[in-house]
Design a protein around this motif. Structure first.
Motif, mmCIF file in Angstrom:
data_model
loop_
_atom_site.group_PDB
_atom_site.id
_atom_site.type_symbol
_atom_site.label_atom_id
_atom_site.label_comp_id
_atom_site.label_asym_id
_atom_site.label_seq_id
_atom_site.Cartn_x
_atom_site.Cartn_y
_atom_site.Cartn_z
ATOM 1 N N MET A 1 38.795 44.208 29.068
ATOM 2 C CA MET A 1 38.464 43.044 29.893
ATOM 3 C C MET A 1 37.925 43.532 31.237
ATOM 4 N N ALA A 2 36.826 42.939 31.660
ATOM 5 C CA ALA A 2 36.217 43.322 32.935
ATOM 6 C C ALA A 2 37.013 42.736 34.101
ATOM 7 N N LEU A 3 36.949 43.425 35.245
ATOM 8 C CA LEU A 3 37.666 42.939 36.431
ATOM 9 C C LEU A 3 37.206 41.547 36.823
ATOM 10 N N GLN A 4 35.920 41.258 36.650
ATOM 11 C CA GLN A 4 35.423 39.922 37.018
ATOM 12 C C GLN A 4 36.110 38.855 36.172
ATOM 13 N N GLN A 5 36.339 39.145 34.892
ATOM 14 C CA GLN A 5 37.028 38.186 34.022
ATOM 15 C C GLN A 5 38.464 37.974 34.501
ATOM 16 N N ILE A 6 39.122 39.066 34.895
ATOM 17 C CA ILE A 6 40.489 38.967 35.410
ATOM 18 C C ILE A 6 40.487 38.136 36.692
ATOM 19 N N ALA A 7 39.513 38.409 37.586
ATOM 20 C CA ALA A 7 39.399 37.648 38.842
ATOM 21 C C ALA A 7 39.178 36.170 38.558
ATOM 22 N N ASP A 8 38.343 35.858 37.567
ATOM 23 C CA ASP A 8 38.092 34.457 37.205
ATOM 24 C C ASP A 8 39.374 33.790 36.710
ATOM 25 N N GLY A 9 40.180 34.542 35.944
ATOM 26 C CA GLY A 9 41.452 34.018 35.458
ATOM 27 C C GLY A 9 42.418 33.742 36.593
ATOM 28 N N ILE A 10 42.463 34.662 37.560
ATOM 29 C CA ILE A 10 43.320 34.474 38.735
ATOM 30 C C ILE A 10 42.835 33.253 39.520
ATOM 31 N N GLN A 11 41.523 33.136 39.668
ATOM 32 C CA GLN A 11 40.928 32.021 40.400
ATOM 33 C C GLN A 11 41.383 30.684 39.800
ATOM 34 N N SER A 12 41.317 30.566 38.483
ATOM 35 C CA SER A 12 41.727 29.309 37.857
ATOM 36 C C SER A 12 43.230 29.101 38.002
ATOM 37 N N GLY A 13 44.015 30.200 38.007
ATOM 38 C CA GLY A 13 45.450 30.094 38.207
ATOM 39 C C GLY A 13 45.827 29.667 39.613
ATOM 40 N N LEU A 14 44.944 29.949 40.575
ATOM 41 C CA LEU A 14 45.223 29.596 41.970
ATOM 42 C C LEU A 14 44.889 28.142 42.283
ATOM 43 N N LEU A 35 42.343 38.647 46.790
ATOM 44 C CA LEU A 35 42.760 37.243 46.873
ATOM 45 C C LEU A 35 42.794 36.861 48.339
ATOM 46 N N ARG A 36 42.070 35.821 48.682
ATOM 47 C CA ARG A 36 42.036 35.338 50.062
ATOM 48 C C ARG A 36 41.608 33.871 50.034
ATOM 49 N N ASP A 37 42.292 33.052 50.823
ATOM 50 C CA ASP A 37 41.941 31.627 50.938
ATOM 51 C C ASP A 37 41.811 30.947 49.571
ATOM 52 N N ALA A 38 42.793 31.175 48.694
ATOM 53 C CA ALA A 38 42.838 30.551 47.362
ATOM 54 C C ALA A 38 41.624 30.891 46.510
ATOM 55 N N SER A 39 41.008 32.056 46.756
ATOM 56 C CA SER A 39 39.921 32.481 45.886
ATOM 57 C C SER A 39 40.112 33.952 45.532
ATOM 58 N N ALA A 40 39.523 34.340 44.416
ATOM 59 C CA ALA A 40 39.610 35.723 43.950
ATOM 60 C C ALA A 40 38.203 36.287 43.852
ATOM 61 N N SER A 41 37.984 37.471 44.427
ATOM 62 C CA SER A 41 36.659 38.078 44.348
ATOM 63 C C SER A 41 36.790 39.566 44.053
ATOM 64 N N THR A 42 35.697 40.167 43.596
ATOM 65 C CA THR A 42 35.702 41.594 43.281
ATOM 66 C C THR A 42 34.991 42.377 44.387
ATOM 67 N N ASN A 57 47.637 47.756 33.564
ATOM 68 C CA ASN A 57 48.903 47.246 34.093
ATOM 69 C C ASN A 57 48.715 45.940 34.853
ATOM 70 N N LEU A 58 47.555 45.753 35.486
ATOM 71 C CA LEU A 58 47.272 44.482 36.165
ATOM 72 C C LEU A 58 47.244 43.350 35.139
ATOM 73 N N THR A 59 46.591 43.597 34.023
ATOM 74 C CA THR A 59 46.539 42.589 32.956
ATOM 75 C C THR A 59 47.947 42.267 32.472
ATOM 76 N N LYS A 60 48.782 43.299 32.296
ATOM 77 C CA LYS A 60 50.174 43.080 31.867
ATOM 78 C C LYS A 60 50.952 42.299 32.918
ATOM 79 N N LEU A 61 50.737 42.629 34.183
ATOM 80 C CA LEU A 61 51.427 41.943 35.277
ATOM 81 C C LEU A 61 51.079 40.453 35.276
ATOM 82 N N LEU A 62 49.793 40.143 35.135
ATOM 83 C CA LEU A 62 49.333 38.760 35.217
ATOM 84 C C LEU A 62 49.702 37.945 33.984
#
Length: 94
Positions: A1-14, A35-42, A57-62
């Motif tokens: 999984m690309a970091l951008q995909q992970i960031a997008d997932g975090i974004q929707s979770g926020l 993560l800043r101001d309720a947004s996730a960026s790479t 491990n980030l994927t496992k954490l999330l």
């Protein structure tokens, strides 16, 4: 999984949650997620708190497969900066 995909997932979770401060997941050569101001960026930038963690491990954490405290004790993630921000993260992803 690309970091951008992970960031997008975090974004929707926020969505609808407030997150004060800024936090960076530093995944080394794979890049960063900020993560800043309720947004996730790479895009790399200075943050109040940095968590050094591998992309796997980030994927496992999330996804709840890696407990943050266990991860710290096992050396799977290292936190520097404002620990209060890291603690808030637990409420966001918990």
């Amino acid at each position: 999984m690309a970091l951008q995909q992970i960031a997008d997932g975090i974004q929707s979770g926020l969505a609808g949650k407030s997150f004060d401060g800024s936090l960076k997941f530093d995944c080394g050569d794979d890049g960063v997620i900020v993560l800043r101001d309720a947004s996730a960026s790479t895009e790399d930038q200075e943050t109040d708190c940095t968590i050094r963690i591998s992309k796997d491990n980030l994927t496992k954490l999330l996804t709840g497969k890696l407990n943050p405290m266990t991860g710290v004790m096992m050396g799977k993630l290292k936190i520097s900066g404002d620990m209060g921000i890291a603690m808030k993260l637990g409420k966001l992803i918990g």
